[in-house]
Write a protein that holds these residues in place. Structure first.
Motif, mmCIF file in Angstrom:
data_model
loop_
_atom_site.group_PDB
_atom_site.id
_atom_site.type_symbol
_atom_site.label_atom_id
_atom_site.label_comp_id
_atom_site.label_asym_id
_atom_site.label_seq_id
_atom_site.Cartn_x
_atom_site.Cartn_y
_atom_site.Cartn_z
ATOM 1 N N LEU A 77 0.830 -1.205 0.000
ATOM 2 C CA LEU A 77 0.000 0.000 0.000
ATOM 3 C C LEU A 77 0.868 1.262 0.000
ATOM 4 N N GLY A 78 1.788 1.322 0.961
ATOM 5 C CA GLY A 78 2.662 2.501 1.041
ATOM 6 C C GLY A 78 3.491 2.654 -0.214
ATOM 7 N N PHE A 79 4.003 1.530 -0.708
ATOM 8 C CA PHE A 79 4.826 1.530 -1.902
ATOM 9 C C PHE A 79 4.004 1.952 -3.121
ATOM 10 N N GLY A 80 2.777 1.438 -3.232
ATOM 11 C CA GLY A 80 1.917 1.769 -4.372
ATOM 12 C C GLY A 80 1.584 3.250 -4.406
ATOM 13 N N TRP A 87 10.008 9.650 10.698
ATOM 14 C CA TRP A 87 8.669 10.185 10.446
ATOM 15 C C TRP A 87 7.617 9.516 11.330
ATOM 16 N N LEU A 88 8.014 8.405 11.966
ATOM 17 C CA LEU A 88 7.016 7.592 12.648
ATOM 18 C C LEU A 88 6.272 8.338 13.767
ATOM 19 N N PRO A 89 7.005 8.989 14.683
ATOM 20 C CA PRO A 89 6.277 9.710 15.750
ATOM 21 C C PRO A 89 5.392 10.801 15.179
ATOM 22 N N LEU A 90 5.902 11.481 14.154
ATOM 23 C CA LEU A 90 5.114 12.529 13.513
ATOM 24 C C LEU A 90 3.840 11.939 12.926
ATOM 25 N N LEU A 116 -1.647 11.377 12.365
ATOM 26 C CA LEU A 116 -2.670 10.468 11.847
ATOM 27 C C LEU A 116 -3.455 9.796 12.983
ATOM 28 N N ARG A 117 -2.845 9.715 14.141
ATOM 29 C CA ARG A 117 -3.486 9.106 15.315
ATOM 30 C C ARG A 117 -4.013 7.703 15.014
ATOM 31 N N ASP A 118 -3.233 6.954 14.242
ATOM 32 C CA ASP A 118 -3.665 5.607 13.867
ATOM 33 C C ASP A 118 -2.406 4.814 13.522
ATOM 34 N N SER A 119 -2.184 3.705 14.228
ATOM 35 C CA SER A 119 -0.916 2.998 14.043
ATOM 36 C C SER A 119 -0.831 2.355 12.659
ATOM 37 N N GLN A 120 -1.953 1.857 12.167
ATOM 38 C CA GLN A 120 -1.975 1.235 10.849
ATOM 39 C C GLN A 120 -1.588 2.257 9.771
ATOM 40 N N MET A 121 -2.229 3.420 9.787
ATOM 41 C CA MET A 121 -1.949 4.484 8.825
ATOM 42 C C MET A 121 -0.505 4.959 8.952
ATOM 43 N N THR A 122 -0.029 5.005 10.201
ATOM 44 C CA THR A 122 1.330 5.481 10.421
ATOM 45 C C THR A 122 2.349 4.545 9.778
ATOM 46 N N ALA A 123 2.111 3.227 9.929
ATOM 47 C CA ALA A 123 3.038 2.278 9.312
ATOM 48 C C ALA A 123 3.060 2.471 7.796
ATOM 49 N N ILE A 124 1.890 2.662 7.208
ATOM 50 C CA ILE A 124 1.823 2.861 5.756
ATOM 51 C C ILE A 124 2.513 4.167 5.371
ATOM 52 N N PHE A 125 2.323 5.191 6.201
ATOM 53 C CA PHE A 125 2.959 6.479 5.944
ATOM 54 C C PHE A 125 4.483 6.356 5.978
ATOM 55 N N VAL A 126 5.001 5.593 6.938
ATOM 56 C CA VAL A 126 6.450 5.399 7.022
ATOM 57 C C VAL A 126 6.963 4.682 5.777
ATOM 58 N N ILE A 127 6.222 3.664 5.329
ATOM 59 C CA ILE A 127 6.611 2.951 4.112
ATOM 60 C C ILE A 127 6.574 3.898 2.917
ATOM 61 N N PHE A 128 5.560 4.734 2.864
ATOM 62 C CA PHE A 128 5.438 5.723 1.800
ATOM 63 C C PHE A 128 6.684 6.615 1.755
ATOM 64 N N MET A 129 7.111 7.102 2.933
ATOM 65 C CA MET A 129 8.286 7.963 2.974
ATOM 66 C C MET A 129 9.549 7.199 2.590
ATOM 67 N N ALA A 154 9.407 -0.695 11.761
ATOM 68 C CA ALA A 154 8.220 0.123 12.039
ATOM 69 C C ALA A 154 7.213 -0.676 12.835
ATOM 70 N N GLU A 155 7.027 -1.943 12.471
ATOM 71 C CA GLU A 155 6.022 -2.761 13.150
ATOM 72 C C GLU A 155 6.421 -3.102 14.588
ATOM 73 N N MET A 156 7.732 -3.107 14.843
ATOM 74 C CA MET A 156 8.155 -3.329 16.231
ATOM 75 C C MET A 156 7.631 -2.201 17.104
ATOM 76 N N ILE A 157 7.539 -1.017 16.498
ATOM 77 C CA ILE A 157 7.102 0.142 17.283
ATOM 78 C C ILE A 157 5.587 0.279 17.297
ATOM 79 N N VAL A 158 4.956 0.177 16.126
ATOM 80 C CA VAL A 158 3.514 0.447 16.097
ATOM 81 C C VAL A 158 2.671 -0.740 16.560
ATOM 82 N N GLY A 159 3.243 -1.940 16.581
ATOM 83 C CA GLY A 159 2.499 -3.083 17.086
ATOM 84 C C GLY A 159 1.408 -3.561 16.146
ATOM 85 N N GLY A 160 0.430 -4.241 16.697
ATOM 86 C CA GLY A 160 -0.621 -4.819 15.865
ATOM 87 C C GLY A 160 -0.143 -6.141 15.305
#
Ligand SMILES: Nc1ncnc2c1ncn2[C@@H]1O[C@H](COP(=O)(O)OP(=O)(O)OP(=O)(O)O)[C@@H](O)[C@H]1O
Ligand SMILES: [Mg+2]
Lengths: 270, 289
Positions: B108-111, B149-152, B157-170, B236-242
């Protein structure tokens, strides 16, 4: 052999291409600006085969690019049937020195691509294909129409490029050392083929070459440029051989050797 | 000196092979077979040596089973594969679903990164003015670790799932953008002159000339981006969990279950390899006209 076949001597028709007082220069690191082409005036009649010859770097390709609308003129204008050339146009067919075939398309697809980009074209794909095949046949490449450029020899690639330019049926064909990158044997063969093609397809040709024999074989007029920078046309020679021509008769003509040594002399004396 | 007469197609190698005497062909074939045996033998030897060193290095250690032995890892591997599709509450999830979650985030982030970076790269590559204006941003943002970018992301975004995708995007954005710009710059300028002299409209010259000619560069960028994204997702997933491979690895570490981590590493490596190979296939997408 008579010299009475020159169009500009027998008719007073307006020139198809008029190079009217153009100059051209480029930004230069040392001097700020370096003029490459000095003021140039040439009238080219319909159906003429003009060759521009001159030392390396004198600005031949630059002139051809200005004719093609790919490079702007600094002063003056180039007129195609009275209208200034300001942008590239399908009326001006170009054959580049290196073949410029799109490598992901076959020979035929390359020609069809050139045809189908015509704005407002109403031809069907089938018609374009037929037209492409007709011109590939003219350069004896029917058998290779489905090959990719990488599968073709250098001479074959250059012939596809020539077929593509002819297929556009432009008013003026511009050729920048079309055979310059080929080995001597292939080059000679293609010179003869080009000669035949030019005499069949009555068009106006402007060609740049380094090869004096090629110039004498193909052209009606040879423009010799001096060495650059700020180069100008130092000779405008009418080639006295009639048409249709063949290589042997031309080469046996006494004037051939005279012109040949004159041209070689004027190219090396700078 | 080229021996190709203008009439012949460049098929010299294949016809030469056909004309070669049978004995020569046989010898070449035997040579290839011998090479293959040697390669396989060498691989097996290294593999066995690796297992042996691993075994000797871990078996003697009396550390409460913290160092994973090959035998324990093997058992764990079978166990994990057996439970791969387990979905039993939030804390008992099969490895397949962890893998799926990671792959989804990465793709998703890559796409999204590709959808933005490729058109932007084509624009910046063709327009010097645009490029000069945006280049400072690219140069400064490119060297920043995507994890910064992860903490930002979490804050905005206030959402761990979105944040992980955002980090991948960056992580994926810069390699694609830079490779596309570079690819455009490397396109034979005569192709563009040709398009101009054919009076091709912008659409035709972009999609039929510029894009296919830039494709090799773009694919290189996509490969770099996907590898980077796959590297980054675990952290990233180590930090955001899920769910996800990174989360799995971290969880197993907290449970002091090191054989699981070794298995996860092998899976992460294998999947990364497959992702890279798949994206390399895009090279074949060049339109045939
Ligand atoms: N875009 C450009 N910017 C700056 N200088 C240029 C540019 N194009 C050409 N020149 C300069 O103009 C001069 C003439 O170049 P041109 O390519 O027209 O020569 P030519 O006569 O075709 O040479 P050749 O016979 O080697 O092909 C050269 O000195 C070249 O460096
Ligand atoms: Mg030149």
């Amino acid at each position: 052999m008579t010299a009475q076949t020159m169009p500009q001597e027998t008719t007073a028709a307006p020139p198809v291409v008029k190079i009217d007082g153009i100059t051209k220069g480029f930004p230069n690191r040392k001097k700020g600006f370096q003029r490459i082409v000095a003021e140039t005036n040439v009238d080219i009649q319909e159906g003429e085969f003009i060759t521009i010859i001159g030392p390396s770097g004198c600005g031949k390709s630059t002139i051809l690019k200005m004719l093609a609308g790919l490079e702007s003129v600094d002063e003056g204008a180039i007129l195609l049937e009275g209208e200034p050339i300001t942008a590239p146009s399908r009326q001006l067919g170009i054959v580049f020195q290196q073949h410029v075939l799109l490598p992901w398309m076959s020979a035929r697809q390359n020609v069809v691509f050139a045809l189908e980009t015509e704005p407002g074209s109403t031809s069907t794909k089938e018609e374009l294909r037929e037209r492409a095949d007709k011109y590939l046949d003219l350069v004896n490449l029917s058998h290779a129409a489905d090959q990719r450029p990488s599968q073709l020899s250098g001479g074959m690639q250059q012939r596809v490029g020539i077929a593509r330019a002819f297929a556009l049926e432009p008013k003026v064909m511009l050729l920048d050392e079309p055979l310059g990158a080929l080995d001597a044997l292939t080059r000679h063969e293609l010179q003869l083929q080009l000669l035949r093609l030019c005499e069949q397809q009555k068009r106006t040709f402007i060609m740049v070459t380094h090869d004096v024999d090629e110039a004498l074989l193909l052209s009606d007029r040879i423009l010799v440029m001096g060495s650059g920078p700020n180069a100008e046309i130092i000779h405008d020679i009418t080639v006295p051989f009639g048409r249709p021509r063949d290589a042997e008769t031309v080469e046996q003509d006494a004037k051939y050797h005279e012109l040949r040594s004159f041209l070689l002399g004027s190219l090396t004396s700078h | 000196m080229s021996t190709q007469a203008p009439e012949t197609t460049a098929s010299a190698p294949s016809s030469a092979e056909q004309g070669a005497p049978e004995a020569l062909q046989r010898r070449a074939k035997a040579q290839r077979a011998r090479d293959r045996v040697r390669t396989t033998g060498l691989f097996l030897a290294f593999f066995l040596a690796f297992i042996a060193v691993w075994h000797l290095g871990t078996a003697g250690l009396d550390d409460g089973g913290l160092a994973p032995t090959p035998a324990a890892t093997w058992d764990r591997l079978l166990e994990m594969l057996g439970d791969a599709f387990l979905l039993d509450g939030p804390n008992n999830v099969g490895i397949f679903y962890h893998l799926l979650a990671s792959i989804q985030r990465v793709l998703l982030g890559f796409g999204i990164a590709a959808l933005i970076a490729i058109p932007l790269g084509l624009l910046l590559g063709t327009s010097q003015v645009f490029n000069d204006g945006l280049d400072p941003f690219i140069q400064v943002l490119k060297p920043v670790s995507p994890l910064a970018w992860l903490p930002l992301g979490l804050a905005l975004l206030r959402d761990s799932q979105m944040t992980a995708i955002f980090v991948i995007f960056m992580a994926a954005l810069w390699p694609i953008l830079i490779a596309t710009i570079d690819g455009v710059r490397r396109v034979n300028p005569l192709y563009l002159d040709l398009a101009k002299s054919l009076e091709a409209d912008t659409r035709t010259s972009t999609f039929k000339v510029l894009l296919p000619a830039t494709l090799p560069g773009i694919v290189t960028g996509l490969r770099t981006a996907l590898s980077t994204a796959w590297l980054v997702i675990v952290a990233a997933e180590m930090i955001v969990g899920g769910r996800g491979m990174g989360h799995f690895v971290w969880n197993e570490w907290n449970a002091l279950n090191t054989p699981s981590i070794v298995v996860a590493i092998v899976i992460i490596g294998g999947v990364g390899f497959i992702l890279d190979r798949s994206i390399a296939q895009l090279q074949r997408l060049v339109p045939k006209g």
